[in-house]
Enzyme design. Structure first.
Site, PDB file in Angstrom:
ATOM      1  N   SER A 100       0.589  -1.385   0.027  1.00  0.00           N
ATOM      2  CA  SER A 100       0.084   0.001  -0.177  1.00  0.00           C
ATOM      3  C   SER A 100       0.771   1.209  -0.081  1.00  0.00           C
ATOM      4  CB  SER A 100      -1.027   0.041   1.293  1.00  0.00           C
ATOM      5  OG  SER A 100      -2.038  -0.784   1.080  1.00  0.00           O
ATOM      6  N   LYS A 103      -0.084   3.530  -2.463  1.00  0.00           N
ATOM      7  CA  LYS A 103      -0.990   4.646  -2.476  1.00  0.00           C
ATOM      8  C   LYS A 103      -0.402   6.332  -2.584  1.00  0.00           C
ATOM      9  CE  LYS A 103      -4.652   1.716  -0.464  1.00  0.00           C
ATOM     10  NZ  LYS A 103      -3.941   0.398  -0.373  1.00  0.00           N
ATOM     11  N   SER A 158      -6.287   2.795   4.765  1.00  0.00           N
ATOM     12  CA  SER A 158      -5.352   2.099   3.404  1.00  0.00           C
ATOM     13  C   SER A 158      -6.467   1.142   2.782  1.00  0.00           C
ATOM     14  CB  SER A 158      -4.269   0.925   4.102  1.00  0.00           C
ATOM     15  OG  SER A 158      -3.361   0.862   2.877  1.00  0.00           O
TER      16      SER A 158
END
Length: 392
Positions: A100, A103, A158
């Site tokens: 993640s 991101k 997340s």
């Protein structure tokens, strides 16, 4: 012996060149020259190739602290966010699954293109392809949300569901991935290959400690990115009306333990976020930043090989501690600045068209300014030094 004016000019030019290279030419007797060591430099430009080498890269100065001993991550990097100077790194450009932390690039790409305020009603189609086992913030199809709440779902929880919805608003999944790829290249991040914008494990998806630090640094320059990344917790709407106003909320908390202190991980003084991640292929990943005494440092840690689920935070803590102690006491090993054009191979001629330009430091492809004396020397020796700088 009396030296002719032309000889005196050549010696003077050679002396200026040698001073830029770290030696001083002193006359020993008439008509002869010998080299003496120059005083130590206060700073030194990095070798542009260091960060592409395997293993630990460090250029210590006298009195600099030793690196932490217990670093087990496959790749890590610590850098000054202000100057972009990389203080030390290990396998900085090795491509690894980012989880993640991807991101960060998603937010860098989509935040500027989407309205910062307003609402959006989530559809079934937007949630249809969220990967199995994904982290979620808990979006429901048919419900209207504030755009700001969707971003909180990305940064704190997340939430892959929030990424899918925002990507749909940004033109769709494939277009968002393509825009992310272009954004990475524009920032000089060339190790990143985007397949799944939410960081979900996908064949061929990689980033690097270097690229993630680049993304983190660029993100901190956006006030909304920086604000979301630093939030420890926030209320999230459990039910909303047609205007996205919540009738009740539940709390969401940032998954970065250095920020929240959860699970027995101590908070880090001055921490300002950025993003952590985990998948079965990536292991634990983290790009984070902290501010102390007017200096902001970035640390990236990818996939520690020992120490359990929270080792990523402890290794980042150790790197930040080291970085604050080492700042100003090590030579940089690279830069997070985007690459720039290499200097011309042609040496400026005295009084020629490029003489005025040569008065300013020439820019290397790393974004660092090389000493003008290295590029304004005389004869064969000057040309050799320029070629050496360009190859490094």
């Amino acid at each position: 012996m009396t030296l002719s004016p032309s000889v005196r000019r050549r010696l003077s030019c050679a002396a200026a060149l040698a001073a830029g290279a770290g030696v001083v030419l002193m006359p020993a007797s008439a008509g002869t020259v010998r080299a003496e060591p120059a005083p130590p430099r206060a700073a030194a430009p990095p070798d542009p190739g260091l960060l592409h080498r395997d293993g630990v890269q460090l250029r210590p100065r006298e009195g600099s602290p030793a690196l932490p001993e217990d670093l087990s991550a496959l790749s890590w990097l610590v850098a000054d966010a202000g100057s972009g100077e990389v203080l030390a790194a290990h396998n900085a450009h090795v491509g690894l699954p980012p989880a993640s932390t991807m991101k960060t690039l998603f937010a860098l790409t989509a935040l500027p293109r989407l309205p910062r305020a307003g609402t959006h009603t989530v559809t079934e189609a937007e949630l249809a392809d969220v990967g199995e086992g994904s982290s979620l913030v808990g979006l429901d199809a048919g419900r209207t949300y504030q755009v700001a709440d969707l971003w909180k779902g990305v940064f704190l929880s997340s939430g892959n569901d929030a990424v899918h919805v925002l990507a749909a608003m940004n033109g769709g999944w494939a277009e968002t991935a393509a825009r992310m790829q272009a954004r990475a290249r524009a920032l000089g991040a060339r190790d990143t290959h985007v397949v799944s914008p939410d960081g979900y494990d996908a064949e061929g998806q990689v980033s690097s400690a270097y690229d993630l630090a680049v993304f983190g640094r660029a993100g901190l320059a956006d006030p909304d990115f920086a604000r979301y990344a630093a939030l420890t917790d926030a209320p999230f709407p459990g039910d909303t009306d047609a205007e996205g106003r919540p009738s009740w909320t539940y709390g969401i908390e940032n998954t970065n333990r250095l920020l929240t202190g959860e699970d027995g991980v101590g908070t880090y003084p001055g921490l300002i976020g950025i993003k952590n991640g985990y998948t079965s292929e990536a292991g634990y990943t983290l790009v984070t930043a902290a501010r102390r005494d007017g200096r902001t440092l970035l640390a990236t840690v990818m996939n520690p090989q020992r120490g359990g689920a929270f080792a990523v935070y402890e290794e980042a803590r150790a790197l930040l501690d080291w970085g604050f102690a080492a700042a100003g006491r090590v030579y940089p090993v690279g830069s997070l600045e985007p690459p720039r054009t290499r200097p011309s191979r042609a040496l400026p001629q005295a009084g020629g068209p490029s003489a005025a330009a040569s008065a300013s430091p020439a820019q290397s492809h790393t974004g660092y300014a090389w000493p003008a004396a290295l590029l304004a020397g005389a004869g064969v020796a000057g040309a050799a030094l320029v070629r050496k700088v360009k190859r490094s």
